[in-house]
Scaffold this motif. Sequence first.
Motif, PDB file in Angstrom:
ATOM      1  N   HIS A   1       0.853  -1.190   0.000  1.00  0.00           N
ATOM      2  CA  HIS A   1       0.000   0.000   0.000  1.00  0.00           C
ATOM      3  C   HIS A   1       0.884   1.232   0.000  1.00  0.00           C
ATOM      4  CE1 HIS A   1      -2.789  -3.110   1.156  1.00  0.00           C
ATOM      5  NE2 HIS A   1      -3.778  -2.289   0.875  1.00  0.00           N
TER       6      HIS A   1
ATOM      7  N   GLN B   1      -1.205  -1.273  -4.334  1.00  0.00           N
ATOM      8  CA  GLN B   1      -2.378  -0.396  -4.309  1.00  0.00           C
ATOM      9  C   GLN B   1      -1.914   1.011  -3.972  1.00  0.00           C
ATOM     10  OE1 GLN B   1      -5.738  -1.990  -2.302  1.00  0.00           O
ATOM     11  NE2 GLN B   1      -5.085  -4.089  -2.707  1.00  0.00           N
TER      12      GLN B   1
ATOM     13  N   HIS C   1      -3.063   4.910  -1.061  1.00  0.00           N
ATOM     14  CA  HIS C   1      -3.388   4.389   0.271  1.00  0.00           C
ATOM     15  C   HIS C   1      -2.362   4.902   1.280  1.00  0.00           C
ATOM     16  CE1 HIS C   1      -6.160   1.728  -1.758  1.00  0.00           C
ATOM     17  NE2 HIS C   1      -6.549   1.238  -0.605  1.00  0.00           N
TER      18      HIS C   1
ATOM     19  N   THR D   1      -5.256   1.195   9.009  1.00  0.00           N
ATOM     20  CA  THR D   1      -6.296   2.037   8.415  1.00  0.00           C
ATOM     21  C   THR D   1      -5.632   3.094   7.542  1.00  0.00           C
ATOM     22  OG1 THR D   1      -6.271   3.351  10.430  1.00  0.00           O
ATOM     23  CG2 THR D   1      -8.034   1.748  10.234  1.00  0.00           C
TER      24      THR D   1
ATOM     25  N   ASN E   1      -7.901   7.163   3.111  1.00  0.00           N
ATOM     26  CA  ASN E   1      -9.051   7.117   2.194  1.00  0.00           C
ATOM     27  C   ASN E   1     -10.233   6.329   2.779  1.00  0.00           C
ATOM     28  OD1 ASN E   1      -8.271   4.481   2.054  1.00  0.00           O
ATOM     29  ND2 ASN E   1      -7.587   4.530  -0.088  1.00  0.00           N
TER      30      ASN E   1
ATOM     31  N   ALA F   1     -10.182   3.170   3.828  1.00  0.00           N
ATOM     32  CA  ALA F   1     -10.040   1.712   3.708  1.00  0.00           C
ATOM     33  C   ALA F   1      -9.330   1.148   4.945  1.00  0.00           C
ATOM     34  CB  ALA F   1      -9.232   1.380   2.451  1.00  0.00           C
ATOM     35  N   THR F   2      -9.526  -0.146   5.180  1.00  0.00           N
ATOM     36  CA  THR F   2      -8.727  -0.848   6.191  1.00  0.00           C
ATOM     37  C   THR F   2      -8.222  -2.143   5.566  1.00  0.00           C
ATOM     38  OG1 THR F   2     -10.654  -2.029   7.036  1.00  0.00           O
ATOM     39  CG2 THR F   2     -10.039  -0.018   8.209  1.00  0.00           C
ATOM     40  N   ALA F   3      -7.137  -2.667   6.105  1.00  0.00           N
ATOM     41  CA  ALA F   3      -6.608  -3.946   5.604  1.00  0.00           C
ATOM     42  C   ALA F   3      -6.071  -4.732   6.786  1.00  0.00           C
ATOM     43  CB  ALA F   3      -5.510  -3.688   4.579  1.00  0.00           C
TER      44      ALA F   3
END
Length: 393
Positions: free
Chosen positions: A33, A122, A125, A140, A143, A145-147
């Motif tokens: 990311h 990606q 991020h 986190t 934008n 999003a979380t992963a």
Amino acid sequence: MPSRPNVLIIGGGIGGLFAANALTAQGLRVSVHEQASALGEIGAGVFVTPNAVRHLERVRLGAAVEKWGARVGPGSCYLRHDGTAIAPVQVSDASGWNATFGMHRADFIDLLAAKLSAGIVQTGHRAVGFEQDDDVARVTFANGATAEADVVIAADGIHSELRPHVFPPSKPVFHGTICYRGLVPRERLPGWPMDRWQMWAGPSRHFLVFPVRHGTMVNYVGFVPADEEMKESWSAPGDPAVLRREFEGWDPRIGQVLEQVDKTFRWALYDREPLPTWTRGRLTLLGDAAHPMLPHLGQGANQAIEDGMALATILARVDTAAVPAALLAYERLRRERVAQIQLGARQNGLRLDSTATDLGARDAQLAAHAEFRRQLYSYDVMPAARAAAAGLT
Ligand SMILES: Cc1cc2nc3c(=O)[nH]c(=O)nc-3n(C[C@H](O)[C@H](O)[C@H](O)COP(=O)(O)OP(=O)(O)OC[C@H]3O[C@@H](n4cnc5c(N)ncnc54)[C@H](O)[C@@H]3O)c2cc1C
């Protein structure tokens, strides 16, 4: 049945992208990311040495390095500011393997990214938060999003957003040096030797030239003292006329390069003390996030590559339950070596900028430095990483 760890890498610089290559080569699931909207690097060179090239070859990037790099050979040398030769520069390891290349940074990022399957990287991020429990780590992003993953590798550079999650925050220290960097097309420097790395040393400043992009461009870096503090890792356009004045009266060969400079960038150099630890649970640091170093040995990116190979070698040999122990084993393996190199880079910078009236002792140290480089380049982190992993199972 034991499961293999999956890995989230924060930061798509040289360190993060190489780690992704090394981990996927081991069959592990990885995502990278990156905060920027597209991968990229500044218009400047980076010097890649045998201790890292052996790992680039292991992930099948050797041919790309040969294609895009410019190999520098035994004509490489240290010179005094007036052009008097001081000593050759070591470009091979102890076996005589001359795998030292000047690379354009953008080419290096491209070749590292090109080997990764679509979807691994990606962009857009920016990591802003981190938490973990016994089972999982979670990042986190700005934008929204979380992963989640079993392992998070923070390869997010000297300003690392995630570093405070492993060690209390501290400020990097301005080193009092600014460097000017840029590239000159080869055709504007007729007769320039494209087979060597050349460093003009002192007083108070030094100037480096090496070829990149298969010898079609010349990379220069001028290191000069500055009391003005610039934001670290922040580049600002520089004035080519000021740069020329900084090296007035030096070897006319430097003037030949600087006459062709119509655009240059300034960079402030920052340093940090070695960290006593850079891992907590499922989170570890890699590259400049863990151990930023002054560029006077040209090892920051090379050490990030060694980090990536060490981590991939260890993580490939453990299951998810052993992740925290595996990350500590990686850190133990790397900490002492990178601390020595951080220190060595500082010492080399002092030699290169020496203001001593009798430069004989300094010149002798630069000549003797070949042995330090030979050992540095001969090191192979992979067997040590295998042994470290064996101790975990
Ligand atoms: C003048 C100079 C010359 C140098 N010459 C050499 C050399 O010849 N050889 C050498 O080996 N080294 C050299 N270095 C050092 C080398 O450039 C660095 O050590 C190396 O680039 C570090 O790579 P990295 O991937 O760890 O960090 P970086 O290159 O800083 O990459 C970090 C990445 O993380 C991204 N990022 C940051 N924050 C976030 C976030 N919150 N979320 C998501 N992404 C984020 C950034 O956008 C960036 O893409 C030199 C350095 C300087 C200043």
